[in-house]
Design a protein around this motif. Structure first.
Motif, PDB file in Angstrom:
ATOM      1  N   ILE A  45       0.853  -1.188   0.000  1.00  0.00           N
ATOM      2  CA  ILE A  45       0.000   0.000   0.000  1.00  0.00           C
ATOM      3  C   ILE A  45       0.886   1.234   0.000  1.00  0.00           C
ATOM      4  N   LEU A  46       0.605   2.147  -0.928  1.00  0.00           N
ATOM      5  CA  LEU A  46       1.348   3.398  -1.053  1.00  0.00           C
ATOM      6  C   LEU A  46       0.408   4.570  -0.763  1.00  0.00           C
ATOM      7  N   ASP A  47       0.851   5.498   0.073  1.00  0.00           N
ATOM      8  CA  ASP A  47       0.091   6.702   0.386  1.00  0.00           C
ATOM      9  C   ASP A  47       0.719   7.884  -0.332  1.00  0.00           C
ATOM     10  N   MET A  48      -0.118   8.757  -0.875  1.00  0.00           N
ATOM     11  CA  MET A  48       0.367   9.962  -1.552  1.00  0.00           C
ATOM     12  C   MET A  48      -0.028  11.164  -0.713  1.00  0.00           C
ATOM     13  N   LYS A  49       0.950  12.038  -0.419  1.00  0.00           N
ATOM     14  CA  LYS A  49       0.673  13.254   0.352  1.00  0.00           C
ATOM     15  C   LYS A  49       1.189  14.438  -0.443  1.00  0.00           C
ATOM     16  N   GLY A  50       0.343  15.412  -0.629  1.00  0.00           N
ATOM     17  CA  GLY A  50       0.725  16.621  -1.348  1.00  0.00           C
ATOM     18  C   GLY A  50      -0.507  17.276  -1.946  1.00  0.00           C
ATOM     19  N   GLY A  87      -2.936  18.470  -4.500  1.00  0.00           N
ATOM     20  CA  GLY A  87      -3.233  18.119  -5.881  1.00  0.00           C
ATOM     21  C   GLY A  87      -2.749  16.740  -6.297  1.00  0.00           C
ATOM     22  N   TYR A  88      -2.151  15.976  -5.403  1.00  0.00           N
ATOM     23  CA  TYR A  88      -1.688  14.631  -5.751  1.00  0.00           C
ATOM     24  C   TYR A  88      -2.890  13.696  -5.818  1.00  0.00           C
ATOM     25  N   LYS A  89      -3.004  12.978  -6.910  1.00  0.00           N
ATOM     26  CA  LYS A  89      -4.082  11.998  -7.020  1.00  0.00           C
ATOM     27  C   LYS A  89      -3.693  10.916  -8.014  1.00  0.00           C
ATOM     28  N   ALA A  90      -4.379   9.797  -7.897  1.00  0.00           N
ATOM     29  CA  ALA A  90      -4.118   8.654  -8.760  1.00  0.00           C
ATOM     30  C   ALA A  90      -5.445   8.074  -9.220  1.00  0.00           C
ATOM     31  N   ASN A  91      -5.426   7.457 -10.394  1.00  0.00           N
ATOM     32  CA  ASN A  91      -6.572   6.685 -10.853  1.00  0.00           C
ATOM     33  C   ASN A  91      -6.092   5.582 -11.790  1.00  0.00           C
ATOM     34  N   THR A 102      -9.765   6.323  -2.581  1.00  0.00           N
ATOM     35  CA  THR A 102      -9.802   7.740  -2.191  1.00  0.00           C
ATOM     36  C   THR A 102      -8.751   8.607  -2.893  1.00  0.00           C
ATOM     37  N   ASN A 103      -8.421   8.334  -4.111  1.00  0.00           N
ATOM     38  CA  ASN A 103      -7.505   9.119  -4.962  1.00  0.00           C
ATOM     39  C   ASN A 103      -6.069   9.222  -4.465  1.00  0.00           C
ATOM     40  N   THR A 104      -5.800   8.892  -3.200  1.00  0.00           N
ATOM     41  CA  THR A 104      -4.435   9.052  -2.687  1.00  0.00           C
ATOM     42  C   THR A 104      -3.846   7.762  -2.127  1.00  0.00           C
ATOM     43  N   ILE A 105      -4.576   6.681  -2.167  1.00  0.00           N
ATOM     44  CA  ILE A 105      -4.084   5.396  -1.667  1.00  0.00           C
ATOM     45  C   ILE A 105      -4.031   4.422  -2.840  1.00  0.00           C
ATOM     46  N   VAL A 106      -2.826   3.895  -3.124  1.00  0.00           N
ATOM     47  CA  VAL A 106      -2.629   2.971  -4.240  1.00  0.00           C
ATOM     48  C   VAL A 106      -2.243   1.605  -3.666  1.00  0.00           C
ATOM     49  N   ARG A 107      -2.934   0.573  -4.119  1.00  0.00           N
ATOM     50  CA  ARG A 107      -2.603  -0.803  -3.729  1.00  0.00           C
ATOM     51  C   ARG A 107      -1.993  -1.517  -4.921  1.00  0.00           C
ATOM     52  N   TYR A 133      11.210  17.944   4.315  1.00  0.00           N
ATOM     53  CA  TYR A 133      10.810  19.234   4.868  1.00  0.00           C
ATOM     54  C   TYR A 133       9.300  19.346   5.073  1.00  0.00           C
ATOM     55  N   LYS A 134       8.525  19.006   4.062  1.00  0.00           N
ATOM     56  CA  LYS A 134       7.068  19.077   4.188  1.00  0.00           C
ATOM     57  C   LYS A 134       6.421  17.697   4.270  1.00  0.00           C
ATOM     58  N   GLY A 135       7.164  16.639   3.952  1.00  0.00           N
ATOM     59  CA  GLY A 135       6.623  15.289   3.998  1.00  0.00           C
ATOM     60  C   GLY A 135       5.801  14.933   2.779  1.00  0.00           C
ATOM     61  N   LYS A 136       5.925  15.716   1.707  1.00  0.00           N
ATOM     62  CA  LYS A 136       5.179  15.450   0.487  1.00  0.00           C
ATOM     63  C   LYS A 136       5.828  14.308  -0.290  1.00  0.00           C
ATOM     64  N   GLY A 137       5.022  13.588  -1.050  1.00  0.00           N
ATOM     65  CA  GLY A 137       5.550  12.536  -1.903  1.00  0.00           C
ATOM     66  C   GLY A 137       4.748  11.258  -1.801  1.00  0.00           C
ATOM     67  N   ILE A 138       5.302  10.194  -2.382  1.00  0.00           N
ATOM     68  CA  ILE A 138       4.665   8.875  -2.350  1.00  0.00           C
ATOM     69  C   ILE A 138       5.466   8.024  -1.379  1.00  0.00           C
ATOM     70  N   MET A 139       4.775   7.451  -0.392  1.00  0.00           N
ATOM     71  CA  MET A 139       5.472   6.647   0.619  1.00  0.00           C
ATOM     72  C   MET A 139       4.704   5.367   0.893  1.00  0.00           C
ATOM     73  N   TYR A 140       5.421   4.377   1.416  1.00  0.00           N
ATOM     74  CA  TYR A 140       4.793   3.125   1.811  1.00  0.00           C
ATOM     75  C   TYR A 140       3.917   3.370   3.033  1.00  0.00           C
ATOM     76  N   ARG A 141       2.867   2.576   3.181  1.00  0.00           N
ATOM     77  CA  ARG A 141       2.009   2.660   4.363  1.00  0.00           C
ATOM     78  C   ARG A 141       2.836   2.304   5.595  1.00  0.00           C
ATOM     79  N   GLY A 142       2.829   3.154   6.589  1.00  0.00           N
ATOM     80  CA  GLY A 142       3.566   2.906   7.817  1.00  0.00           C
ATOM     81  C   GLY A 142       5.001   3.408   7.792  1.00  0.00           C
ATOM     82  N   GLU A 143       5.474   3.929   6.659  1.00  0.00           N
ATOM     83  CA  GLU A 143       6.842   4.445   6.574  1.00  0.00           C
ATOM     84  C   GLU A 143       6.943   5.750   7.361  1.00  0.00           C
ATOM     85  N   VAL A 144       7.992   5.880   8.128  1.00  0.00           N
ATOM     86  CA  VAL A 144       8.203   7.090   8.917  1.00  0.00           C
ATOM     87  C   VAL A 144       9.227   7.961   8.197  1.00  0.00           C
TER      88      VAL A 144
END
Length: 179
Positions: free
Chosen positions: A87-92, A94-98, A128-133, A158-169
């Motif tokens: 599972i990948l989470d996107m934060k930022g 306007g970030y979205k996926a489909n 929800t446009n920001t969670i990719v499995r 700095y802002k924590g924006k980007g694509i990260m694994y679920r649970g990644e710190v």
């Protein structure tokens, strides 16, 4: 003897194990995976429905491959029976996926959408446009595809924006301090 290599692998009822010469094939409800068996490693199916991985020769190469191949075999059994998901989470902003058929379309701050075509055996789901499995039966392939998606826009500190694994710190850094 390898601690991991000597552990037995439980074979579920709906999973078939076949060995033809030096090829191992495991077939289950999710699909089928085939791997080539190294020369120094032997795999035996016991009467109790368990798989045993042993070494034929006691040399350094065999000892190295023993635990590794047992883990690969265990992952094959898990993959064809339950499957693997990253599972990948996107934060930022306007970030979205489909998903468009078998293509993942990412809008992650570039001037153009980034398109990733799913390899054989891999499936994408977007919630929800920001969670990719990333879903598949081969653990290695699922991990590689997830890593390829994450590399498009890795998280920044700095802002924590980007694509990260679920649970990644993400270790956050302080910005410029004003005096």
């Amino acid at each position: 003897m390898s601690r991991i290599g000597k552990q037995l692998i439980n074979l579920p009822k709906d999973v078939e194990f076949r060995k033809v010469e030096n090829k191992i094939s495991i077939k289950g409800p999710k699909g089928e995976i085939t791997k080539v068996l190294p020369q120094n490693i032997e795999v035996v199916k016991l009467e109790s429905g368990l798989l045993s991985v042993t070494r034929v020769i006691e040399d350094r190469k065999s000892r190295e491959l023993h635990g590794l191949f047992r883990s690969l075999l265990s992952n094959m059994v898990t993959g064809v029976s339950a499957g693997f998901v990253k599972i990948l989470d996107m934060k930022g902003v306007g970030y979205k996926a489909n998903v468009d058929k078998d293509t993942l379309v990412l809008n992650v701050g570039y001037s153009h959408p980034v398109r990733i075509t799913a390899p054989t055996g891999i499936k994408f789901q977007v919630e929800t446009n920001t969670i990719v499995r990333v879903i598949g039966i081969d653990k290695e392939e699922v991990g590689l595809v997830a890593q390829k998606i994450r590399a498009i826009r890795p998280p920044e500190p700095y802002k924590g924006k980007g694509i990260m694994y679920r649970g990644e710190v993400i270790q956050r850094k302080a910005g410029k301090s004003s005096k």
